[in-house]
Write an enzyme that holds these catalytic residues in place. Structure first.
Site, mmCIF file in Angstrom:
data_model
loop_
_atom_site.group_PDB
_atom_site.id
_atom_site.type_symbol
_atom_site.label_atom_id
_atom_site.label_comp_id
_atom_site.label_asym_id
_atom_site.label_seq_id
_atom_site.Cartn_x
_atom_site.Cartn_y
_atom_site.Cartn_z
ATOM 1 N N ARG A 1 35.872 44.111 42.995
ATOM 2 C CA ARG A 1 36.270 44.990 41.887
ATOM 3 C C ARG A 1 35.733 46.410 42.095
ATOM 4 N NH1 ARG A 1 39.703 45.636 37.535
ATOM 5 N NH2 ARG A 1 38.631 46.563 35.733
ATOM 6 N N GLN B 1 29.209 38.756 32.148
ATOM 7 C CA GLN B 1 28.997 40.186 31.933
ATOM 8 C C GLN B 1 29.493 40.993 33.135
ATOM 9 O OE1 GLN B 1 27.894 41.258 29.068
ATOM 10 N NE2 GLN B 1 27.781 43.444 29.557
ATOM 11 N N GLY C 1 33.106 41.842 33.373
ATOM 12 C CA GLY C 1 33.685 42.690 32.315
ATOM 13 C C GLY C 1 34.604 41.878 31.426
ATOM 14 N N GLU D 1 19.343 15.151 27.542
ATOM 15 C CA GLU D 1 18.245 14.615 28.379
ATOM 16 C C GLU D 1 16.894 15.172 27.937
ATOM 17 O OE1 GLU D 1 19.541 12.375 30.157
ATOM 18 O OE2 GLU D 1 17.902 11.711 31.421
HETATM 19 C C1 LIG Z 1 27.835 16.770 25.171
HETATM 20 C C2 LIG Z 1 26.670 15.870 24.908
HETATM 21 C C3 LIG Z 1 26.495 14.735 25.682
HETATM 22 C C4 LIG Z 1 25.426 13.857 25.423
HETATM 23 N N1 LIG Z 1 25.331 12.716 26.168
HETATM 24 C C5 LIG Z 1 24.407 11.775 25.798
HETATM 25 C C6 LIG Z 1 24.396 10.495 26.441
HETATM 26 O O1 LIG Z 1 25.162 10.220 27.366
HETATM 27 N N2 LIG Z 1 23.500 9.573 26.006
HETATM 28 C C7 LIG Z 1 22.619 9.841 24.996
HETATM 29 O O2 LIG Z 1 21.849 8.956 24.660
HETATM 30 N N3 LIG Z 1 22.619 11.037 24.370
HETATM 31 C C8 LIG Z 1 23.501 12.003 24.744
HETATM 32 N N4 LIG Z 1 23.520 13.230 24.114
HETATM 33 C C9 LIG Z 1 22.597 13.462 23.013
HETATM 34 C C10 LIG Z 1 21.489 14.422 23.332
HETATM 35 O O3 LIG Z 1 20.571 13.849 24.232
HETATM 36 C C11 LIG Z 1 20.850 14.826 21.993
HETATM 37 O O4 LIG Z 1 21.799 15.624 21.299
HETATM 38 C C12 LIG Z 1 19.563 15.562 22.168
HETATM 39 O O5 LIG Z 1 18.558 14.701 22.667
HETATM 40 C C13 LIG Z 1 19.062 16.189 20.858
HETATM 41 O O6 LIG Z 1 19.082 15.270 19.821
HETATM 42 P P1 LIG Z 1 19.786 15.668 18.431
HETATM 43 O O7 LIG Z 1 21.153 16.171 18.729
HETATM 44 O O8 LIG Z 1 19.616 14.547 17.501
HETATM 45 O O9 LIG Z 1 18.964 16.946 17.931
HETATM 46 P P2 LIG Z 1 17.588 16.900 17.081
HETATM 47 O O10 LIG Z 1 16.659 15.940 17.710
HETATM 48 O O11 LIG Z 1 17.921 16.757 15.656
HETATM 49 O O12 LIG Z 1 17.048 18.371 17.353
HETATM 50 C C14 LIG Z 1 17.577 19.532 16.684
HETATM 51 C C15 LIG Z 1 16.768 20.757 17.120
HETATM 52 O O13 LIG Z 1 15.397 20.570 16.727
HETATM 53 C C16 LIG Z 1 14.553 20.693 17.852
HETATM 54 N N5 LIG Z 1 13.412 19.772 17.730
HETATM 55 C C17 LIG Z 1 13.453 18.438 17.439
HETATM 56 N N6 LIG Z 1 12.210 17.934 17.408
HETATM 57 C C18 LIG Z 1 11.370 18.954 17.732
HETATM 58 C C19 LIG Z 1 9.963 19.078 17.886
HETATM 59 N N7 LIG Z 1 9.141 18.029 17.752
HETATM 60 N N8 LIG Z 1 9.457 20.301 18.211
HETATM 61 C C20 LIG Z 1 10.271 21.371 18.390
HETATM 62 N N9 LIG Z 1 11.611 21.321 18.264
HETATM 63 C C21 LIG Z 1 12.160 20.133 17.940
HETATM 64 C C22 LIG Z 1 15.434 20.327 19.054
HETATM 65 O O14 LIG Z 1 14.903 20.885 20.251
HETATM 66 C C23 LIG Z 1 16.759 20.950 18.638
HETATM 67 O O15 LIG Z 1 16.743 22.320 18.935
HETATM 68 C C24 LIG Z 1 24.539 14.149 24.392
HETATM 69 C C25 LIG Z 1 24.693 15.310 23.619
HETATM 70 C C26 LIG Z 1 25.749 16.157 23.866
HETATM 71 C C27 LIG Z 1 25.920 17.387 23.011
#
Ligand SMILES: Cc1cc2nc3c(=O)[nH]c(=O)nc-3n(C[C@H](O)[C@H](O)[C@H](O)COP(=O)(O)OP(=O)(O)OC[C@H]3O[C@@H](n4cnc5c(N)ncnc54)[C@H](O)[C@@H]3O)c2cc1C
Length: 377
Positions: free
Chosen positions: A264, A333, A336, A360
């Protein structure tokens, strides 16, 4: 990675894996994302090349490839298609506890067809009430006759509906958990609606619902009271694989940004001739290589100092996935306005990167684990 000779072998393997990814995975990446369809063609190509069988024991059709080789496969797949990287690591993560802790007849039933790529597996930990507080799960497994009955809902399961086998972590006592393997055709197992996602759109995500789902006794993985302990041990392998997914996406974004800024032109010369652009490319390169060094060090620690390996796996997961988000955002970014269009892969890469910071174990949870290891707790 003890010697330069080993390093050369890994680099040769990376070269062949990169060619495979470029020829057989990259051409389908945009379509998989646009249509939200599973990456069957890419997965089959990897299976045909023998890549899917890499981690499995030789006795059941695998190659007993080390973690470094697995990381290279996930890295290079994700460099061109984050969804394909996720598909590969999902089956590997879900089957690892089975061949590590499972009885021979369970291994024989599940692993050979996963090694050929004919069947796939999903890993089911998260529940509607939470993913971070894994020990708080409510799914139950109760002994009944010559087997177990499972009840509960697993949320956000990658590969749901696409996979054949589902590895379930369930409560077996007040403070006890077991790991159980269910098949998608099992009576009592059903799926929730497919979620509409920001990224990794070709990987189906849905609830796995268990309602009086009976499974035979041989489908328990190891000791039914040690499931939580066993899954924690397996995270030492699966976290580096998610780190590799993030690293691959970051490398893909960097490569696209370098290619685009060389082509570019603005103000009569290529963007790559502007110092501010060079500064961004330098920072992106530094982040990618630092993340890679951390990940490979974490793998090394698994052999050299297993007691410290989990802390290093968390550090690798954190830095690789934060790098994925940061580098792909900068890659957009540097494109552009074009970076904001679906016509260029960096738009997809930036969307794919986000979830690597969430699953994970979120990156906040990784920070807690790193601090725990730093304090020696
Ligand atoms: C596209 C996708 C694929 C997935 N695939 C799988 C899968 O194959 N198998 C599986 O088992 N799961 C899977 N997951 C689930 C994923 O592992 C969870 O979403 C993740 O572990 C977070 O859990 P939660 O969504 O309940 O968020 P929560 O646990 O409710 O957390 C919400 C927020 O609070 C923060 N938080 C929570 N506790 C604390 C603490 N003690 N201190 C500081 N911050 C904290 C978290 O970091 C986050 O920012 C997937 C999720 C997505 C979006």
């Amino acid at each position: 990675m003890d010697t330069a000779e080993n390093w050369d072998v890994y680099e040769q393997f990376r070269e062949s894996m990169r060619r495979l990814a470029q020829d057989k995975i990259a051409p389908h990446a945009a379509e998989v994302d646009r249509t939200s369809t599973p990456p069957d063609t890419s997965y089959d190509a990897l299976a045909e090349a023998g890549m899917i069988s890499l981690p499995f024991p030789e006795s059941v059709g695998g190659q007993e490839g080390d973690l470094m080789s697995q990381v290279i496969v996930v890295e290079e797949s994700s460099r061109v298609c984050g969804t394909t990287g996720l598909a590969v690591l999902t089956t590997w993560a879900a089957t690892e506890p089975i061949f590590r802790f499972g009885a021979p007849d369970l291994i024989e039933e599940v692993i050979p067809e996963c090694a050929t790529g004919k069947k796939k597996a999903s890993w089911c930990m998260t529940e509607p009430r939470g993913g971070s507080d894994l020990a708080g799960l409510v799914t139950r497994a109760e002994p009944k006759g010559n087997g177990w009955v499972l009840n509960g809902t697993k949320r956000f399961i990658s590969g749901a509906t696409w996979s054949d086998w589902y590895l379930i972590l369930a409560r077996t006592g007040e403070n006890q958990h077991g790991l159980f393997v269910t098949h998608k055709d099992e009576p009592g197992l059903s799926f929730g609606k497919l979620e509409t996602k920001m990224g990794v759109r070709g990987s189906p995500t849905a609830d796995v619902i268990l309602e009086d789902c009976f499974i035979p006794a041989n489908r328990v993985v190891g000791d039914p009271t040690l499931g939580y302990h066993n899954i924690m041990a397996s995270l030492g392998t699966s976290r580096p694989l998610v780190a590799a997914q993030g690293l691959g996406i970051a490398q893909g974004g960097l490569d696209e940004a370098i290619a685009y800024t060389k082509e570019r032109e603005q103000f009569g010369k290529p963007l790559s001739r502007f110092q501010m652009v060079q500064g961004m490319i330098a920072d992106m390169t530094l982040k990618v290589e630092s993340a890679r060094a951390m990940l490979y060090r974490a793998i090394e620690m698994m052999d050299r100092n297993p007691a410290k390996a989990r802390g290093f796996a968390s550090m690798a997961k954190l830095i690789c996935t934060d790098t994925a988000m940061s580098v792909t955002t900068d890659a957009v970014q540097l494109h552009g306005g074009y970076g904001y269009l679906q016509d260029y892969p960096v738009e997809r890469m930036m969307r794919d990167a986000k979830v690597t910071q969430i699953y994970e174990g979120t990156n906040q949870i990784q920070r807690l684990l790193i601090a725990k290891h730093a304090y020696g707790n």
